[in-house]
Enzyme design. Structure first.
Site, PDB file in Angstrom:
ATOM      1  N   ASP A   1      48.437  37.496  22.085  1.00  0.00           N
ATOM      2  CA  ASP A   1      48.033  36.266  21.407  1.00  0.00           C
ATOM      3  C   ASP A   1      49.259  35.379  21.252  1.00  0.00           C
ATOM      4  OD1 ASP A   1      47.317  34.315  19.427  1.00  0.00           O
ATOM      5  OD2 ASP A   1      45.718  35.631  18.734  1.00  0.00           O
TER       6      ASP A   1
ATOM      7  N   THR B   1      46.477  28.345  17.318  1.00  0.00           N
ATOM      8  CA  THR B   1      46.728  28.589  18.741  1.00  0.00           C
ATOM      9  C   THR B   1      47.427  27.396  19.379  1.00  0.00           C
ATOM     10  OG1 THR B   1      44.803  30.047  18.911  1.00  0.00           O
ATOM     11  CG2 THR B   1      45.650  29.120  20.965  1.00  0.00           C
TER      12      THR B   1
ATOM     13  N   ARG C   1      64.835  29.467  25.381  1.00  0.00           N
ATOM     14  CA  ARG C   1      65.712  30.631  25.536  1.00  0.00           C
ATOM     15  C   ARG C   1      66.020  30.939  26.995  1.00  0.00           C
ATOM     16  NH1 ARG C   1      62.476  32.544  21.342  1.00  0.00           N
ATOM     17  NH2 ARG C   1      61.140  33.722  22.789  1.00  0.00           N
TER      18      ARG C   1
ATOM     19  N   TYR D   1      40.746  21.051  17.135  1.00  0.00           N
ATOM     20  CA  TYR D   1      41.161  20.992  18.542  1.00  0.00           C
ATOM     21  C   TYR D   1      41.919  19.700  18.841  1.00  0.00           C
ATOM     22  CZ  TYR D   1      40.698  21.279  23.663  1.00  0.00           C
ATOM     23  OH  TYR D   1      40.945  21.340  25.018  1.00  0.00           O
TER      24      TYR D   1
ATOM     25  N   LYS E   1      45.971  19.725  19.483  1.00  0.00           N
ATOM     26  CA  LYS E   1      46.548  19.313  20.762  1.00  0.00           C
ATOM     27  C   LYS E   1      47.488  18.113  20.601  1.00  0.00           C
ATOM     28  CE  LYS E   1      44.585  22.117  23.818  1.00  0.00           C
ATOM     29  NZ  LYS E   1      45.337  22.966  24.761  1.00  0.00           N
TER      30      LYS E   1
ATOM     31  N   THR F   1      36.597  19.182  33.273  1.00  0.00           N
ATOM     32  CA  THR F   1      36.733  19.931  34.519  1.00  0.00           C
ATOM     33  C   THR F   1      35.594  20.944  34.599  1.00  0.00           C
ATOM     34  OG1 THR F   1      39.132  19.717  34.236  1.00  0.00           O
ATOM     35  CG2 THR F   1      38.359  21.225  35.937  1.00  0.00           C
TER      36      THR F   1
ATOM     37  N   HIS G   1      32.608  29.492  31.392  1.00  0.00           N
ATOM     38  CA  HIS G   1      31.870  30.420  30.544  1.00  0.00           C
ATOM     39  C   HIS G   1      30.417  29.949  30.455  1.00  0.00           C
ATOM     40  CE1 HIS G   1      30.672  32.854  27.123  1.00  0.00           C
ATOM     41  NE2 HIS G   1      31.832  33.467  27.145  1.00  0.00           N
TER      42      HIS G   1
END
Length: 338
Positions: free
Chosen positions: A62, A96, A110, A149, A153, A179, A185
Site C-alpha cells: 500500500d 492514497t 532518494r 478524489y 489529486k 479512458t 473493472h
C-alpha cells in the site's frame, strides 16, 4: 520513438486497469518492471500473464506506507479512479493520493528517479471553461462526495510541483481524461463499463440526467503510448499535460453506439444526475501534441468493439466469442462487417 536502454521501473497501481497495460508494454520493451498494488481495485488476473516473465515482479504493498526499492523511473498510478470505488472509503482515497504522493516522491528523491503522476481531468471539477486547457484552475467543490478524489489529486499535483521547485526532481504530471478498454473493472460504475455490461446482459442502460452531458473517451492503448512518450521526455515540462481524446460525445450517443455494437435489446433508462457530476469534459491536447508528437489513433467505434469482446468473454458468452464470432442471432462485430 528511438530505442531506449533497459531500465528498472516501478509502477504503483500496476494491477489496475491502466497499470496492467503499462506493465505489459514496459515488459515487452525489455525493462525490469516492479508492479506494486494493494489489490483494493486492482486484480491479479490483469497481470497473471506477466508473472512468468523474468523481467516482471509483483509486490503487494500500500503506497500510504513508505517503500524502499532501487529504480530508475516511477509511474504513480495508485488510487481508485471510479466514483463507486473512491467514494466507498473517501478518507483512504485522500490518503492514497496525498500520502502515496509523499512516499513516492520521497523515494524518487532518494534514488534520483524520474517520476510520473497519474493525475486526472477531475481536477477541473465542473469546468466553466470548455474544452479544458492546462492553465485552467478548475471549479471544484472541496466538500462534496467527489472531493476526496478531486482534491486528493489536486494536492498531489501541488506536492509534485513543489518537489520539483524545492529539490529539482524530474516530474511528469498527466491529467488523464476518460479512458476505456479491456481490463476495466466490470463494476466500477464508469460509463463504458456500465453500458457494455448492461447491454450484454440485456438490462436497461442507465443514463444520468437527460443524456446531453458530454465526455471524451480515449482507448487504453493510445493512453499508454502517451504515458511512455511523456516519461521519455528529456526534461520536465513546465506544468501538467492533458492526455485524452478531444472527440466529444454525449452520454446518450455513446449509449446508442454500444446498443448498436452489441445488437442488444436494451433500452435507455434515464435517472437523476449525481451531485457534482460535471456537465462537460473535453481535453485540449495542444500541449501533448507538441511535446509528445502524440494524438489518439483508435476510433471510438473500434475501441468499443474491442472492449465489448473483452466483457463478452468475461461474462462467458459462448466460446465462439473468443474466436471473434458473435452469439447466434446477433449482428456481426463492427470490424467483421463488409
Amino acid at each position: 520513438m528511438k530505442e531506449i536502454s533497459r531500465k528498472h521501473i516501478l509502477v504503483t497501481g500496476g494491477a489496475g486497469f491502466l497499470g496492467s497495460h503499462l506493465c505489459e508494454r514496459l515488459v515487452a520493451q525489455g525493462h525490469d518492471v516492479l508492479c506494486v498494488d494493494n489489490f483494493y481495485t486492482g486484480a491479479k488476473d490483469n497481470i497473471a500473464h506477466l508473472l512468468d516473465c523474468a523481467n516482471f515482479e509483483l509486490m503487494r504493498h500500500d503506497v500510504t506506507f513508505p517503500l524502499y526499492v532501487e529504480v530508475d523511473e516511477i509511474y504513480n498510478l495508485a488510487c481508485p479512479a471510479s466514483p463507486i470505488h473512491y467514494q466507498h472509503d473517501p478518507v483512504q482515497t485522500t490518503k492514497t493520493s496525498v500520502h502515496g504522493a509523499i512516499n513516492m516522491l520521497g523515494l524518487a528523491k532518494r534514488v534520483k528517479a524520474k517520476i510520473f503522476q497519474a493525475s486526472t481531468s477531475e481536477v477541473y471539477g465542473d469546468a466553466r471553461v470548455h474544452p479544458q486547457t492546462e492553465d485552467y484552475w478548475g471549479h471544484v467543490n472541496p466538500i462534496g462526495p467527489r472531493s476526496c478524489y478531486d482534491e486528493g489529486k489536486r494536492c498531489a499535483e501541488t506536492l509534485f510541483t513543489d518537489y520539483r521547485r524545492q529539490h529539482g526532481l524530474e516530474i511528469r504530471i498527466a491529467r488523464i481524461f476518460n479512458t476505456y478498454g479491456p481490463r476495466m473493472h466490470p463494476a466500477d460504475g464508469r460509463v463504458v463499463s456500465n453500458f457494455v455490461m448492461q447491454a450484454l446482459s440485456g438490462e436497461p442502460l442507465t443514463v444520468y440526467g437527460d443524456g446531453s452531458q458530454t465526455r471524451s473517451f480515449c482507448y487504453v492503448d493510445d493512453m499508454i503510448d502517451a504515458f511512455i512518450r511523456f516519461m521519455n521526455l528529456i526534461s520536465s515540462p513546465d506544468g501538467p499535460v492533458n492526455l485524452g481524446n478531444p472527440f466529444e460525445i454525449s452520454m446518450r450517443q455513446i449509449a446508442e453506439q454500444i446498443v448498436e455494437i452489441t445488437n442488444s435489446s436494451s433500452v435507455i433508462e434515464y435517472r437523476p444526475l449525481p451531485i457534482d457530476d460535471p456537465w462537460h469534459r473535453q481535453p485540449d491536447i495542444t500541449r501533448a501534441t507538441k511535446l509528445l508528437a502524440w494524438k489518439p489513433m483508435t476510433p471510438l467505434h473500434e475501441g468499443l468493439a474491442k472492449t465489448v469482446r473483452y466483457f463478452a468473454k468475461m461474462l462467458r458468452f459462448p466460446e465462439e466469442t473468443a474466436l471473434g464470432q458473435r452469439r447466434p442471432g446477433l449482428a456481426p462485430w463492427p470490424q467483421d462487417r463488409p
